[in-house]
Design a protein around this motif. Structure first.
Motif, PDB file in Angstrom:
ATOM      1  N   VAL A 130      73.214 -50.725  56.223  1.00  0.00           N
ATOM      2  CA  VAL A 130      73.434 -49.539  57.065  1.00  0.00           C
ATOM      3  C   VAL A 130      74.872 -49.514  57.590  1.00  0.00           C
ATOM      4  CG1 VAL A 130      72.777 -48.385  59.215  1.00  0.00           C
ATOM      5  CG2 VAL A 130      71.012 -49.274  57.687  1.00  0.00           C
ATOM      6  N   MET A 131      75.388 -50.664  57.968  1.00  0.00           N
ATOM      7  CA  MET A 131      76.781 -50.720  58.429  1.00  0.00           C
ATOM      8  C   MET A 131      77.741 -50.296  57.321  1.00  0.00           C
ATOM      9  SD  MET A 131      77.128 -54.080  60.891  1.00  0.00           S
ATOM     10  CE  MET A 131      78.905 -53.825  60.979  1.00  0.00           C
ATOM     11  N   LEU A 132      77.474 -50.751  56.097  1.00  0.00           N
ATOM     12  CA  LEU A 132      78.340 -50.385  54.970  1.00  0.00           C
ATOM     13  C   LEU A 132      78.285 -48.882  54.698  1.00  0.00           C
ATOM     14  CD1 LEU A 132      77.594 -53.336  52.503  1.00  0.00           C
ATOM     15  CD2 LEU A 132      79.710 -52.943  53.774  1.00  0.00           C
ATOM     16  N   VAL A 133      77.084 -48.308  54.773  1.00  0.00           N
ATOM     17  CA  VAL A 133      76.946 -46.868  54.548  1.00  0.00           C
ATOM     18  C   VAL A 133      77.710 -46.089  55.613  1.00  0.00           C
ATOM     19  CG1 VAL A 133      75.304 -44.944  54.501  1.00  0.00           C
ATOM     20  CG2 VAL A 133      74.757 -47.085  53.326  1.00  0.00           C
ATOM     21  N   ARG A 134      77.611 -46.525  56.850  1.00  0.00           N
ATOM     22  CA  ARG A 134      78.331 -45.854  57.934  1.00  0.00           C
ATOM     23  C   ARG A 134      79.840 -45.904  57.736  1.00  0.00           C
ATOM     24  NH1 ARG A 134      75.313 -47.486  63.663  1.00  0.00           N
ATOM     25  NH2 ARG A 134      73.612 -45.954  63.471  1.00  0.00           N
ATOM     26  N   LEU A 135      80.297 -46.979  57.130  1.00  0.00           N
ATOM     27  CA  LEU A 135      81.742 -47.129  56.900  1.00  0.00           C
ATOM     28  C   LEU A 135      82.177 -46.498  55.578  1.00  0.00           C
ATOM     29  CD1 LEU A 135      82.115 -50.847  58.064  1.00  0.00           C
ATOM     30  CD2 LEU A 135      83.008 -48.831  59.248  1.00  0.00           C
ATOM     31  N   GLY A 136      81.227 -45.908  54.839  1.00  0.00           N
ATOM     32  CA  GLY A 136      81.554 -45.262  53.579  1.00  0.00           C
ATOM     33  C   GLY A 136      81.899 -46.229  52.469  1.00  0.00           C
ATOM     34  N   ARG A 137      81.297 -47.421  52.488  1.00  0.00           N
ATOM     35  CA  ARG A 137      81.580 -48.436  51.476  1.00  0.00           C
ATOM     36  C   ARG A 137      80.392 -48.605  50.535  1.00  0.00           C
ATOM     37  NH1 ARG A 137      84.273 -52.910  55.588  1.00  0.00           N
ATOM     38  NH2 ARG A 137      85.842 -51.502  56.472  1.00  0.00           N
ATOM     39  N   PRO A 138      80.608 -49.181  49.344  1.00  0.00           N
ATOM     40  CA  PRO A 138      79.510 -49.375  48.398  1.00  0.00           C
ATOM     41  C   PRO A 138      78.371 -50.181  49.017  1.00  0.00           C
ATOM     42  CG  PRO A 138      81.615 -49.801  47.347  1.00  0.00           C
ATOM     43  CD  PRO A 138      81.900 -49.641  48.803  1.00  0.00           C
ATOM     44  N   MET A 139      77.138 -49.726  48.809  1.00  0.00           N
ATOM     45  CA  MET A 139      75.995 -50.371  49.461  1.00  0.00           C
ATOM     46  C   MET A 139      75.088 -51.137  48.495  1.00  0.00           C
ATOM     47  SD  MET A 139      73.365 -47.223  50.141  1.00  0.00           S
ATOM     48  CE  MET A 139      72.694 -46.272  48.771  1.00  0.00           C
TER      49      MET A 139
END
Length: 557
Positions: free
Chosen positions: A482-491
């Motif tokens: 979820v943190m990665l998605v919020r930062l717009g990074r590959p999940m």
């Protein structure tokens, strides 16, 4: 199958994973920032928040997460054959455990060193946080109660291990003073610590300290359990630099030396793996390999307990954010190496195939005994060390790592009570001494309330450790994803392991549910249902949170 070939393939896989995959994850996914001010500096208090040399912190992290589990799990799982256990350990370490451990440290460091359970409320939602905190508490209760039984049992069965196990504490106290008070060279301190520790291991067989079977009406193993919890309570309140860090660091060094000795013995003795690649002649009552393999081997492939250590103690001591790769990912690699050694000793450390079959005549057998006896056999044949000395060496390894895990586990349980105090605005619960008493009290209630006079109550609920632990791993990966998605990074690098772990955990829980019902074990049946419901809720929370975030990301700004 030649054990040397398996060993070299395994070590090569782990090395390639660290050199290349962890570098990619650190630079492209987490994007670790050397200029980021870590909580260890922001909240430095000399007790829990202490900026720490990355080698010392790696020692703490590695030995805290290692414990006895990466020995026990693989040494039991080889009953299905050595190849499935080998593949899960190597692939699990590289693609699951490494990113899980490093991700948990990174997520915590980016959120004021809060535990992964606490920050779930912000990242996912309050319902997920409530589930997470309960699961964490249950898991820590299991780990602390059971590891006390394991250590007590080892000291009762191998009295030659008592002097080195307790002597290591004195060595750690001296090392802590040398590093932080005297500012001594880390290299010099390391040499002194390792020499002292191995001197104690050498002395151990000459001064075996056997606890009587009964002392004033109290069973000997129960007395050891009480002593261990008294020590762990005191250790959890001391500043981390005074005992926890140096104890874990020296133990980490001695483990690597022990592994070098063991791997060298494999090279020199050139043993043959006697266990079948896939075991088609399983003892009656052995459960299906899938999904049970993936919860039997947790530590050594992926383990939710690692997320607690990563976000509970390691994140509070991280000097630079870039140290996440070395401390977290390489810590997982170190445990993978220990799990690989357990597989080798439990499959090649026997004189004949019949001896191996005798050890694995029923599911659940093997474990620490297979590691100690098999490892002693290989070391004795490979480098000529007497089997008694080799057995003491391996026993001390297992006991020391179980002890460091218990030290960290009780401190983490103290943190849970303190975080509950913060969440529910109860100032009295945030006091370290009160939180520690509650942590110890809950463990003793389980140990002696459920287990009776011998204090083995933790073993009653231990069959649920694997599934509960993997549920926790799924929750940790959820937070990181979820943190990665919020930062717009590959999940997908965290989402794919998350999906696999949650599916296997649900499957294993359903399998165990049927088994407990058929056995008439209604206590474990009820607990299994509770964990199963929690798993389903986790899966729903995961889907809901990711769907919401993906929807927000797709909206035009």
């Amino acid at each position: 199958m030649n054990a040397i070939v398996v060993m070299l393939l395994g070590l090569a896989g782990l090395a390639l994973g660290y050199l290349f995959y962890s570098k990619f994850i650190a630079e492209k996914i987490f994007r670790l920032d050397p200029e980021f001010r870590t909580p260890a500096h922001e909240f430095e208090d000399g007790t829990d928040f202490v900026p720490t040399n990355r080698y010392v912190l790696w020692g703490h992290h590695f030995t805290s997460v290692a414990g006895a589990a990466p020995i026990v799990g693989p040494a039991i799982a080889v009953i299905w054959g050595w190849l499935p256990a080998f593949l899960w350990v190597i692939l699990g370490t590289v693609f699951f455990a490494g990113i899980h451990d490093a991700g948990a440290i990174w997520a915590s460091v980016r959120n004021r060193a809060r535990s992964v359970g606490s920050l779930t409320g912000d990242v996912v939602g309050k319902r997920a946080r409530s589930i997470f905190m309960i699961v964490i508490f249950l898991l820590l209760l299991m780990v602390n109660a059971v590891f006390a039984v394991v250590i007590a049992g080892l000291m009762m069965d191998f009295p030659s291990s008592v002097v080195p196990v307790w002597g290591a504490i004195a060595v750690a106290l001296v090392i802590g003073q040398l590093i932080y008070r005297r500012k001594a060279s880390l290299m010099l301190v390391s040499v002194i610590g390792v020499v002292a520790l191995y001197a104690l291991i050498g002395i151990g067989p000459s001064i075996p300290l056997q606890m009587p079977d009964v002392v004033m009406g109290v069973p000997g193993n129960a007395l050891w359990i009480l002593i261990l919890f008294g020590y762990a309570a005191a250790a959890s309140l001391l500043p981390v630099w005074m005992l926890l860090q140096p104890r874990d660091y020296i133990n980490g060094l001695q483990l690597f030396i022990g592994l070098i000795i063991l791997y060298a013995a494999v090279l020199f003795s050139n043993p043959t793996i006697l266990a079948p690649m896939f075991n088609t002649n399983l003892p009656a009552g052995t459960p299906s390999m899938i999904p049970l393999l993936f919860v039997t081997i947790a530590c050594g492939a992926i383990s939710g307990f690692h997320g607690l250590v990563s976000s509970g103690t390691s994140s509070k001591q991280l000097d630079k954010e870039t140290d996440v790769r070395f401390v977290g990912y390489f810590g997982a690699v170190g445990e993978g190496m220990l799990a690989l050694a357990a597989i080798l000793t439990a499959t090649a450390g026997f004189a004949s195939f019949g001896d191996w079959q005798a050890m694995y005549s029923a599911f659940g057998q093997g474990g620490v005994n297979a590691f100690v006896e098999g490892g002693a056999y290989i070391i004795s044949n490979g480098i000529g060390l007497p089997e008694t000395t080799a057995a003491t060496l391996l026993t001390v390894m297992a006991a020391l790592f179980a002890g460091t895990t218990m030290d960290t586990g009780l401190r983490l349980q103290r943190y849970i009570f303190q975080e509950w105090g913060e969440i529910y605005h109860q100032e009295w619960l945030k006091k370290p001494a009160i939180a520690t008493l509650l942590a110890v009290g809950s463990c003793l209630i389980l140990a002696f309330g459920a287990g009776g006079a011998d204090g083995s109550g933790g073993m009653i609920i231990w069959p649920l450790f694997g599934t509960t632990n993997q549920l926790l791993a799924g929750l940790t990966l959820l937070v990181v994803t979820v943190m990665l998605v919020r930062l717009g990074r590959p999940m997908w690098y965290t989402l794919a392991p998350l999906i696999f772990v949650v599916v296997m955990t649900l499957w294993a829980l359903l399998s165990q549910l049927r088994s407990f019902y058929e056995q008439g074990n209604y206590f474990l049946l009820v607990l299994d249902i509770v964990v199963l419901i929690a798993s389903i809720l986790v899966a729903l929370e995961c889907a809901s949170a990711l769907k919401r975030l993906r929807g927000e990301a797709s909206k035009p700004s």
